[in-house]
Design an enzyme around this catalytic site. Structure first.
Site, PDB file in Angstrom:
ATOM      1  N   TYR A 215      63.729   5.054  48.029  1.00 37.97           N
ATOM      2  CA  TYR A 215      63.920   3.953  48.847  1.00 37.97           C
ATOM      3  C   TYR A 215      65.071   4.181  50.021  1.00 37.97           C
ATOM      4  CZ  TYR A 215      65.398  -0.597  50.630  1.00 37.97           C
ATOM      5  OH  TYR A 215      65.852  -1.400  51.402  1.00 37.97           O
ATOM      6  N   LEU A 216      64.578   4.226  51.192  1.00 36.20           N
ATOM      7  CA  LEU A 216      65.327   4.491  52.454  1.00 36.20           C
ATOM      8  C   LEU A 216      66.000   3.147  52.849  1.00 36.20           C
ATOM      9  CD1 LEU A 216      62.820   6.633  54.633  1.00 36.20           C
ATOM     10  CD2 LEU A 216      64.655   7.447  52.845  1.00 36.20           C
TER      11      LEU A 216
ATOM     12  N   ASP B  13      49.711   9.662  62.655  1.00 37.85           N
ATOM     13  CA  ASP B  13      49.573   8.271  62.908  1.00 37.85           C
ATOM     14  C   ASP B  13      50.834   7.680  63.471  1.00 37.85           C
ATOM     15  OD1 ASP B  13      48.448   5.732  63.045  1.00 37.85           O
ATOM     16  OD2 ASP B  13      48.531   5.442  60.810  1.00 37.85           O
TER      17      ASP B  13
END
Length: 289
Positions: A98-99, A198
């Site tokens: 998790y950032l 992307d």
């Protein structure tokens, strides 16, 4: 849907049979998948899953993230904890570190980090496995020629798919065929660079540890291709781009070629969403025919 499959995957990946998912909370920004922040007894994680995506989509994304991490840039690339295809009634999923959100990204660090990723090279264009740009499968079989790779692995598959879907007129097909014939005179051959593939604004995050990249569609390509989508949908600020140019200036004529790389993403959006993207792709092709 029960999220017990995520708890089980974390236990296996971390070797912690007592791990518990204590709370889940929604994470905004996802348009293709279900997403959540998992608060667990082992700390927080990010997860996404889908019951209808291609079965290998998250496996390919995990490979792309690992490739970006291996480039050893100053950018934050979330570590892959677990990834799996659908199995025994459970959906395909991906679990990442998790950032935590942070202040606005450091533009200079973003530009310098992207240049460092692009300096990671290979002997041939392509990638070790297919990848996905959105929901579109990218054929990454390797080639010694950039022009051949861009023609055979990127443009032609989308043109054929749009044709099969009935989204191209006979005149459109002839237009794209003329463009394909002209590619050798429009694009120089080049050196393979690792690209995110992307890199629009939704895939650049401001984390507490600095600018982060997610959701890659990696390949070894001409690095100019990276800027096709950033110039269409954002992703690099003027400051980030200035830092990139200072670290590794692009060839003088890159802006003249840039619409050719925008074309790939316009064709992909035309396939996925239709509408004005069909017209925009046609207009872009006319610039070079």
């Amino acid at each position: 849907m029960s999220l017990a499959f995520l708890e089980a995957a974390l236990r296996r990946a971390l070797g912690d049979a007592s791990l518990r998912v204590e709370e889940t909370s929604g994470v905004g920004g996802g348009c293709l998948h279900e997403t959540a922040r998992l608060r667990t007894s082992a700390g927080p994680f990010f997860a996404k899953w889908n019951t209808r995506c291609p079965p290998d989509l998250f496996l390919r994304e995990a490979e792309g993230l690992e490739a970006l991490r291996s480039a050893s840039s100053e950018l934050v690339i979330p570590a892959v904890i677990a990834a799996a295809p659908p199995a025994a009634g459970d959906p395909a999923f991906l679990i990442l570190e998790y950032l935590s959100p942070g202040p606005r990204s450091d533009d200079a660090r973003l530009g310098l980090g992207l240049a460092a990723i692009h300096r990671r090279s290979a002997t041939r264009f392509g990638f070790a496995s297919p990848s996905y740009c959105g929901a579109t499968l990218q054929d990454n079989r390797q080639s010694d020629s950039w022009i051949e790779f861009y023609r055979e692995r990127r443009l032609l598959p989308l043109i054929d798919a749009l044709d099969e879907a009935g989204s191209l007129s006979a005149a459109d097909r002839r237009l794209y065929e003329r463009l394909i014939e002209r590619l050798p005179g429009l694009l120089p051959d080049s050196t393979p660079s690792l690209i995110h593939g992307d890199l629009w604004s939704g895939n650049v995050l401001a984390s507490a540890r600095g600018p982060a990249l997610v959701d890659p569609a990696c390949a070894y390509a001409d690095r100019e291709m990276e800027f096709g989508i950033t110039t269409l949908f954002g992703g690099l600020s003027a400051g980030a781009f200035a830092a990139y140019e200072e670290a590794w200036p692009l060839p003088a004529a890159w802006r003249e070629r840039n619409p050719l790389y925008q074309l790939y993403h316009l064709l992909n959006h035309a396939l996925l969403f239709g509408g004005h993207y069909v017209t925009q792709a046609r207009r872009t092709a006319h610039l070079f025919t």
